[in-house]
Design a protein around this motif. Structure first.
Motif, mmCIF file in Angstrom:
data_model
loop_
_atom_site.group_PDB
_atom_site.id
_atom_site.type_symbol
_atom_site.label_atom_id
_atom_site.label_comp_id
_atom_site.label_asym_id
_atom_site.label_seq_id
_atom_site.Cartn_x
_atom_site.Cartn_y
_atom_site.Cartn_z
ATOM 1 N N ASP A 1 -7.202 -2.292 -1.045
ATOM 2 C CA ASP A 1 -7.166 -2.849 -2.561
ATOM 3 C C ASP A 1 -5.753 -3.812 -2.340
ATOM 4 O OD1 ASP A 1 -8.716 -1.216 -3.603
ATOM 5 O OD2 ASP A 1 -7.516 0.297 -4.255
ATOM 6 N N ALA B 1 0.773 -1.217 -0.109
ATOM 7 C CA ALA B 1 0.044 0.178 0.007
ATOM 8 C C ALA B 1 0.884 1.110 0.183
ATOM 9 C CB ALA B 1 -0.856 -0.121 1.117
ATOM 10 N N ARG C 1 -5.730 2.216 -0.387
ATOM 11 C CA ARG C 1 -4.819 1.415 -0.749
ATOM 12 C C ARG C 1 -4.394 0.267 -0.267
ATOM 13 N NH1 ARG C 1 -2.286 6.639 -0.908
ATOM 14 N NH2 ARG C 1 -0.612 5.779 0.519
#
Length: 277
Positions: A269, A248, A266
């Motif tokens: 994800d 991230a 981030r």
């Protein structure tokens, strides 16, 4: 009888011997000047669908009906049925739909016909849970204008690295534009609470995260802020630890309160990508 002919709220409460119940987090807002201002801040008008949770004796409900909105009022406390039914009878036909139910399990999509604004002086004991439901659930309001304890309002709108910044701020700000639009002193309520209150305007973002990203965010923020004094490499160890944090682009030695909304996205994800492998 019309809305204008209804007796003052204080008189109606006295007539029925109704007092606020602490167990329900009730504090009555009886000043129509304040409730009308909240209705204006909600930016609702004729034909708009509005869901109100916890109307109690109906102070904010009256103000919303005066705008010409179609209101669904969800009230758990059956004691208010006579007052709210009198309000429904005085309003335009069909303008007020009363639902005596628990808002935590209500199906807002069915009640509001799909798109609806939420405008409420939320009961203190369920306000945060309801907000999380509306921010992350399957149904998304068109907008929310909500009164909370001021401390909760500050947690919703807090900037990164601020004293009140935490999980609620991340979830609220990643899904919505949020801002405090009105402060309400304790003396405005009957009985006065021990804390000040504030009205927060919440407008869903067009780029709100997908359900999968929201689910990941909830897990990651719960872990990160559950041990907020620890570094990320320790608080997120069970969810991926340093490899996840590196993916991230974050510092493993950072603490949760220094990570902005973009940083948590981030992380989400990276966590989703790792689980797909």
């Amino acid at each position: 009888m019309t809305l204008e002919q209804l007796p003052p709220l204080r008189d109606a409460l006295a007539e029925h011997g109704l007092l606020a119940r602490k167990a329900f987090g009730q504090h009555f807002l009886l000043d129509l000047n304040i409730t009308r201002k909240i209705a204006r801040l909600a930016q609702v008008g004729p034909g708009d669908q509005v869901i109100e949770v916890g109307p109690g004796p109906g102070g904010l409900t009256r103000a919303l009906l005066e705008t010409g909105a179609q209101v669904v009022a969800i009230e758990k406390d059956q004691r208010f049925r006579p007052l709210l039914e009198a309000l429904a009878a005085a309003a335009s036909p069909g303008a007020l739909n009363l639902q005596f139910a628990d808002a935590l399990i209500a199906d807002e999509a069915a009640l509001g016909g799909g798109a609806a604004h939420v405008v409420s002086n939320l009961p203190y004991n369920v306000g945060t849970a309801l907000l999380i439901k509306w921010l992350t659930g399957r149904w998304t309001p068109s907008s929310m204008t909500l009164m909370f304890q001021k401390e909760v309002a500050q947690r919703i709108t807090a900037p990164v690295d601020g004293e009140a910044y935490g999980r609620l701020a991340v979830i609220a700000q990643v899904t919505s534009d949020v801002r405090t639009v009105m402060d309400v002193p304790a003396r405005a309520f009957t009985p006065p609470p021990k804390v000040e209150s504030a009205v927060v305007r919440v407008t869903p973002r067009p780029d709100r995260p997908s359900p999968a990203r929201l689910d990941a965010l909830q897990k990651l923020t719960a872990a990160a802020f559950g041990q907020r004094r620890k570094m990320l490499r320790a608080s997120l160890k069970a969810l991926g630890g340093e490899p996840l944090i590196d993916a991230a682009g974050l510092d493993p030695k950072a603490r949760a309160e220094t990570v902005d909304v973009g940083g948590f996205l981030r992380l989400a994800d990276a966590w989703i990508t790792e689980r797909r492998r």
